[in-house]
Design an enzyme around this catalytic site. Sequence first.
Site, mmCIF file in Angstrom:
data_model
loop_
_atom_site.group_PDB
_atom_site.id
_atom_site.type_symbol
_atom_site.label_atom_id
_atom_site.label_comp_id
_atom_site.label_asym_id
_atom_site.label_seq_id
_atom_site.Cartn_x
_atom_site.Cartn_y
_atom_site.Cartn_z
ATOM 1 N N GLU A 170 5.744 -3.448 1.049
ATOM 2 C CA GLU A 170 5.873 -3.111 -0.369
ATOM 3 C C GLU A 170 5.038 -1.848 -0.553
ATOM 4 O O GLU A 170 3.826 -1.898 -0.717
ATOM 5 C CB GLU A 170 5.341 -4.281 -1.205
ATOM 6 C CG GLU A 170 5.857 -4.277 -2.618
ATOM 7 C CD GLU A 170 4.785 -3.913 -3.592
ATOM 8 O OE1 GLU A 170 4.800 -2.738 -4.029
ATOM 9 O OE2 GLU A 170 3.930 -4.751 -3.899
ATOM 10 N N CYS A 205 2.051 0.225 -8.449
ATOM 11 C CA CYS A 205 3.162 0.770 -7.660
ATOM 12 C C CYS A 205 4.409 0.875 -8.532
ATOM 13 O O CYS A 205 5.330 1.612 -8.219
ATOM 14 C CB CYS A 205 3.394 -0.039 -6.400
ATOM 15 S SG CYS A 205 3.693 -1.743 -6.745
ATOM 16 N N GLY A 262 0.831 -1.206 0.000
ATOM 17 C CA GLY A 262 0.000 0.000 0.000
ATOM 18 C C GLY A 262 0.861 1.250 0.000
ATOM 19 O O GLY A 262 2.017 1.227 -0.450
ATOM 20 N N SER A 263 0.307 2.316 0.553
ATOM 21 C CA SER A 263 1.011 3.600 0.495
ATOM 22 C C SER A 263 2.119 3.680 1.547
ATOM 23 O O SER A 263 2.142 2.907 2.511
ATOM 24 C CB SER A 263 0.010 4.724 0.745
ATOM 25 O OG SER A 263 -0.457 4.621 2.069
ATOM 26 N N GLY A 314 2.339 2.165 5.460
ATOM 27 C CA GLY A 314 3.497 1.425 5.976
ATOM 28 C C GLY A 314 4.060 2.065 7.232
ATOM 29 O O GLY A 314 4.392 1.388 8.207
HETATM 30 C C1 UN1 Z 1 1.777 -3.403 -7.572
HETATM 31 O O1 UN1 Z 1 1.425 -2.477 -8.276
HETATM 32 O O2 UN1 Z 1 1.593 -3.384 -6.312
HETATM 33 O O3 UN1 Z 1 5.378 -5.336 -11.800
HETATM 34 C C2 UN1 Z 1 2.369 -4.666 -8.091
HETATM 35 C C3 UN1 Z 1 4.174 -5.086 -11.955
HETATM 36 C C4 UN1 Z 1 3.178 -6.119 -11.505
HETATM 37 C C5 UN1 Z 1 2.954 -6.029 -10.042
HETATM 38 C C6 UN1 Z 1 2.639 -4.658 -9.548
HETATM 39 N N1 UN1 Z 1 3.682 -7.430 -11.841
HETATM 40 O O4 UN1 Z 1 3.787 -4.055 -12.474
#
Ligand code: UN1
Length: 515
Positions: free
Chosen positions: A268, A302, A246-247, A251
């Site tokens: 993450e 992300c 998440g953000s 975290g």
């Molecule tokens: C995410 O956005 O939390 O590498 C994961 C990627 C994807 C996973 C993204 N396989 O863009």
Amino acid sequence: MNDNILTKLGISTLLKKDNLPSLYLGDKVYYGTGKQFFSRSPIDFNINAKFKKISNSKVEKVIDSLQDEFQLWQEVPAPKRGEVVKTFSLLVKENKRELAFLITLESGKIYEESLGEVQELIDICDFAVGLSRQLYGLTIASERFRHKMLEQWHPLGVVGIISAFNFPIAVWAWNAMLALVCGNTIIWKSSSQTTLCAIACHLLLQKAIKAYPTLPQNIFSLILANRQTTKSIVKNKNIKLISATGSVSMGKSISPMVASRLGRVLLELGGNNAMIVTNSAKLDLALRAVVFSSVGTSGQRCTSLRRLFIHKKIYKDFISSLVKAYECVNIGDPFKRKVLMGPLVSKKAYKNMQLTLKKVKDQGGKIIYGGERIKNNVPSGGYYVKPALVKIKHSAKIVQKETFAPILYLIEYDSFEEVLKLHNSVPQGLSSSIFTQDLKESEIFMSSIGSDCGITNVNIGTSGAEIGGAFGGEKDTGGGRESGSDSWKNYMRRVTNTINYSNEIPLSQGINFEL
Ligand code: UN1
């Protein structure tokens, strides 16, 4: 909503007076009685699901029983645990289109990307099944006569997984499938945006374990909850590892709670990912990579591309090609073929995007394309926007921040040394990429003096990582690694054994301690 799909996935039978259960443990379901909450589709803002808040005491009881069940599950041989994952993966394959439907419905990502996400889940299952026969440790040479040292990896206990709306099932599976073959039981707190996806996965997993009636059955649970309930999960001492996606602010808020009880976290968090397009780059390939990385999932991965450094010799031409490419991006209903970009996830996401664009202007930036809401030829109610291209100085404060929206900052650079410094000057460190044909540049970029990110790519974009590598990043991204490589070690505890098979009892470091 497509009722056939909900029926096929077994969700319809759970519906009680328009209310779905908020807590699941194996076969058992619990309906909340507290405050009601809804999840709405980003496509048209229709309500997809309604739930009520479950009491903390119920959640605690479920965690206690996961702890009890762990005692049994940890003793099931790992390859047997892998078989359950294999069965789950087959069920997912049979329901690939249905799951993809739910992902698009609840996250707003285009159907093609949703199919890709289900594939990512299937891939990590394959990986986990193989891993279930490869949970190996080291043997280490002992300094003592006829002694042996070795390392073993044991299951941890109950693992808590907090997942985000943008990858509702794949990122859960990165964690859950590894945690399961490693011998742990699981509590999953899914994003309350993507509850149907979560229920569907839970039910398929339940079906998989039922195929093995002699194995412990209540090894995974799902909770659909708000922030308050999440807190009580995070603080629960019985949960040995909290893996959260998440953000950065999420975290930073949960990390101290887990630390205060000396639990483990795997984070993450946000990225502020950049690509460097050098003057030797193959520009047609770079262009395609930029568009997928910045516009894919409506800029809500992300790993989405947020900062684009372009060498001054190609800056002008590259930008005009980019504007042309952006003009061709078909925006609209994510279920429609040929649409490449669906809606933003919520009104809040739209407001954040607009606020950022306002700050861009206040800080001397210039929007050269897009940014505005579209209301024509799109389903009404949803927040559809044109992806934005922004010319701005890298020193502008707003560039340091991750805005979870399709905004791409364009920055001209001259020297490679200078661009590397700028590249690494933001607080986040998830994904990075360089387009170059110059061997020295690509090697430097991947070396310790190059990109400071956890993911560093050459001649591909920042997003779309495969499951085989470890996924995660440095600095504000949280430092965690999930998915492939040896990330499985996060879900196990390491034990060092020293065994004496001599007739003496020598001490290490040559210490003499005679009586
Ligand atoms: C995410 O956005 O939390 O590498 C994961 C990627 C994807 C996973 C993204 N396989 O863009």
